[in-house]
Write a protein that holds these residues in place. Structure first.
Motif, PDB file in Angstrom:
ATOM      1  N   ILE A 175       0.847  -1.186   0.000  1.00 63.54           N
ATOM      2  CA  ILE A 175       0.000   0.000   0.000  1.00 63.54           C
ATOM      3  C   ILE A 175       0.883   1.236   0.000  1.00 63.54           C
ATOM      4  O   ILE A 175       2.010   1.217   0.522  1.00 63.54           O
ATOM      5  CB  ILE A 175      -0.969   0.027   1.197  1.00 63.54           C
ATOM      6  N   ARG A 176       0.374   2.294  -0.606  1.00 60.58           N
ATOM      7  CA  ARG A 176       1.127   3.550  -0.660  1.00 60.58           C
ATOM      8  C   ARG A 176       0.164   4.699  -0.462  1.00 60.58           C
ATOM      9  O   ARG A 176      -0.986   4.682  -0.931  1.00 60.58           O
ATOM     10  CB  ARG A 176       1.860   3.691  -1.990  1.00 60.58           C
ATOM     11  N   ILE A 177       0.626   5.683   0.280  1.00 58.70           N
ATOM     12  CA  ILE A 177      -0.157   6.880   0.556  1.00 58.70           C
ATOM     13  C   ILE A 177       0.696   8.078   0.160  1.00 58.70           C
ATOM     14  O   ILE A 177       1.879   8.140   0.508  1.00 58.70           O
ATOM     15  CB  ILE A 177      -0.522   6.977   2.043  1.00 58.70           C
ATOM     16  N   LEU A 186      -4.780   6.850  -1.638  1.00 59.98           N
ATOM     17  CA  LEU A 186      -4.425   5.533  -1.146  1.00 59.98           C
ATOM     18  C   LEU A 186      -4.470   4.546  -2.303  1.00 59.98           C
ATOM     19  O   LEU A 186      -5.513   4.362  -2.933  1.00 59.98           O
ATOM     20  CB  LEU A 186      -5.394   5.089  -0.045  1.00 59.98           C
ATOM     21  N   GLU A 187      -3.319   3.925  -2.602  1.00 54.12           N
ATOM     22  CA  GLU A 187      -3.230   2.951  -3.682  1.00 54.12           C
ATOM     23  C   GLU A 187      -2.805   1.597  -3.118  1.00 54.12           C
ATOM     24  O   GLU A 187      -2.044   1.516  -2.155  1.00 54.12           O
ATOM     25  CB  GLU A 187      -2.233   3.398  -4.753  1.00 54.12           C
ATOM     26  N   ARG A 197      -4.255  -0.059  -7.723  1.00 56.83           N
ATOM     27  CA  ARG A 197      -5.636   0.388  -7.646  1.00 56.83           C
ATOM     28  C   ARG A 197      -5.751   1.535  -6.649  1.00 56.83           C
ATOM     29  O   ARG A 197      -5.194   1.461  -5.550  1.00 56.83           O
ATOM     30  CB  ARG A 197      -6.546  -0.757  -7.172  1.00 56.83           C
ATOM     31  N   ARG A 198      -6.444   2.603  -7.028  1.00 53.14           N
ATOM     32  CA  ARG A 198      -6.745   3.669  -6.074  1.00 53.14           C
ATOM     33  C   ARG A 198      -8.025   3.280  -5.340  1.00 53.14           C
ATOM     34  O   ARG A 198      -9.067   3.075  -5.956  1.00 53.14           O
ATOM     35  CB  ARG A 198      -6.912   5.006  -6.781  1.00 53.14           C
ATOM     36  N   VAL A 199      -7.930   3.188  -4.001  1.00 55.75           N
ATOM     37  CA  VAL A 199      -9.050   2.637  -3.232  1.00 55.75           C
ATOM     38  C   VAL A 199      -9.659   3.631  -2.253  1.00 55.75           C
ATOM     39  O   VAL A 199     -10.622   3.281  -1.564  1.00 55.75           O
ATOM     40  CB  VAL A 199      -8.613   1.365  -2.467  1.00 55.75           C
ATOM     41  N   GLY A 200      -9.127   4.839  -2.156  1.00 54.02           N
ATOM     42  CA  GLY A 200      -9.743   5.781  -1.235  1.00 54.02           C
ATOM     43  C   GLY A 200      -8.852   6.941  -0.875  1.00 54.02           C
ATOM     44  O   GLY A 200      -7.766   7.129  -1.438  1.00 54.02           O
ATOM     45  N   THR A 240      -9.196  -1.159   4.328  1.00 54.61           N
ATOM     46  CA  THR A 240      -9.741   0.046   4.954  1.00 54.61           C
ATOM     47  C   THR A 240      -8.929   0.420   6.183  1.00 54.61           C
ATOM     48  O   THR A 240      -8.306  -0.442   6.820  1.00 54.61           O
ATOM     49  CB  THR A 240     -11.207  -0.162   5.381  1.00 54.61           C
ATOM     50  N   PHE A 241      -8.946   1.724   6.520  1.00 48.88           N
ATOM     51  CA  PHE A 241      -8.336   2.225   7.737  1.00 48.88           C
ATOM     52  C   PHE A 241      -9.386   2.290   8.830  1.00 48.88           C
ATOM     53  O   PHE A 241     -10.553   2.596   8.573  1.00 48.88           O
ATOM     54  CB  PHE A 241      -7.755   3.626   7.520  1.00 48.88           C
ATOM     55  N   SER A 242      -8.977   2.027  10.062  1.00 50.14           N
ATOM     56  CA  SER A 242      -9.872   2.164  11.207  1.00 50.14           C
ATOM     57  C   SER A 242      -9.081   2.648  12.414  1.00 50.14           C
ATOM     58  O   SER A 242      -7.866   2.417  12.517  1.00 50.14           O
ATOM     59  CB  SER A 242     -10.563   0.837  11.532  1.00 50.14           C
TER      60      SER A 242
END
Length: 328
Positions: A175-177, A186-187, A197-200, A240-242
């Protein structure tokens, strides 16, 4: 051309052969790749890699590099030997991977951004582009991930990476931010898919570039524009982030860094007067944060540079990494 191994050995079932070879030292495993095609495929299989790693003594991969030269450096795997009242790092490395021998890594700056199950994620960074590589230091093989999408962005962005595997899907992902950004920043790259993939969008500001991997998640310290520093976890399964429970807020005043101690998420807190290490004994349970150790002086001031890495072993030994030093 290399001769095939003894036919009687070759006739053994694959699981038996894997069990036998997995008990060999790393340097011998490297030579096994050259025996025949079957052995090469066997030692490269994920089942064998996990089995072999489970039987290896504790070790640390040290990346030796000169910060003043544009060179990828050398990765050395050293074993940690624990004895009664004495834990020491072997000076004789188990295996060595000279990154400059890899054509794609020559004349570049390289840093590690994650390690899972014997695979290491390397980041090749430059002023106008960067690349990501997944490396197996035992077999000395690596793969190049496709160029990321953010290069279409015209504005400057700080880049943060992490590498892990989903507990349910068993998929390895990078993952990369990139920040700051108002768009999706966020990819995710799943190994084997061939594309990012860009996911958010991650609205929080990262406090540290390194996101330690524990229990199927990468962990970061985020700092909101109008809020104190908080922990967040990225789940490699659902992407996802939480929010993640952190130690008592009144106890974590100072510079913070995350690490892993005996498989548990940990946090080092540096102030002008002391250095405190916290360990989460039960994953995800706030009350399980335990004050593991308190040093009555600042490690940053003692060593002369900030702590950049933190991890510990089953025997209670805690290792602190600095840019130019290691202490335990």
């Amino acid at each position: 051309m290399m001769k095939s191994p003894n036919p009687s050995i070759e006739a053994l079932p694959g699981n038996i052969m894997a069990d036998v070879l997995s008990r060999l030292p790393v340097k011998t495993i490297i030579h096994c790749k050259c025996v025949c095609k079957n052995w090469r495929e066997l030692v490269s299989d994920s089942y064998f890699v996990n089995l072999h790693i489970s039987r290896l003594p504790a070790g640390v991969m040290i990346h030796e590099n000169c910060h003043f030269e544009v060179k990828p450096g050398i990765m050395k795997w050293l074993e940690i030997k624990g004895e009664v009242d004495d834990t020491r790092l072997h000076h004789d490395f188990v295996t060595l991977f000279d990154l400059s021998l890899a054509p794609a890594l020559q004349n570049s700056n390289i840093c590690q951004v994650g390690s899972v199950n014997g695979l290491i994620c390397l980041w090749k960074y430059a002023s106008n582009h960067d690349n990501i590589y997944i490396c197996n230091p035992i077999t000395r093989e690596y793969m190049i991930l496709p160029r990321q999408q953010y290069h279409t962005e015209k504005s400057y962005a700080a880049i943060y990476y992490s590498f892990g595997v989903g507990l349910l899907t068993k998929e390895y992902k990078v993952i990369r931010i990139f920040q700051p950004s108002q768009a999706q920043n966020l990819e995710v790259y799943t190994l084997g898919t061939g594309q990012w993939r860009r996911v958010g969008h991650v609205p929080y500001l990262l406090n540290e570039s390194y996101g330690p991997y524990v229990n199927g998640c990468a962990h970061w310290i985020f700092c909101g524009r109008d809020s104190p520093k908080e922990l967040y976890a990225f789940d490699f399964d659902n992407e996802t982030f939480s929010f993640f429970p952190s130690p008592p807020s009144e106890e974590i005043i100072g510079r913070q860094i995350l690490g892993v101690i005996n498989g548990c998420l940990s946090m080092g807190v540096t102030s002008d007067l002391k250095f405190t290490i916290w360990v989460m004994k039960e994953y995800g349970i706030r009350k399980s944060w335990h004050k593991e150790a308190v040093f009555k002086q600042s490690m940053d001031l003692l060593i002369g540079e900030p702590v950049t890495g933190l991890f510990g072993l089953e025997d209670g030994t805690i290792w602190l990494f600095f840019r130019e030093a290691v202490c335990w």
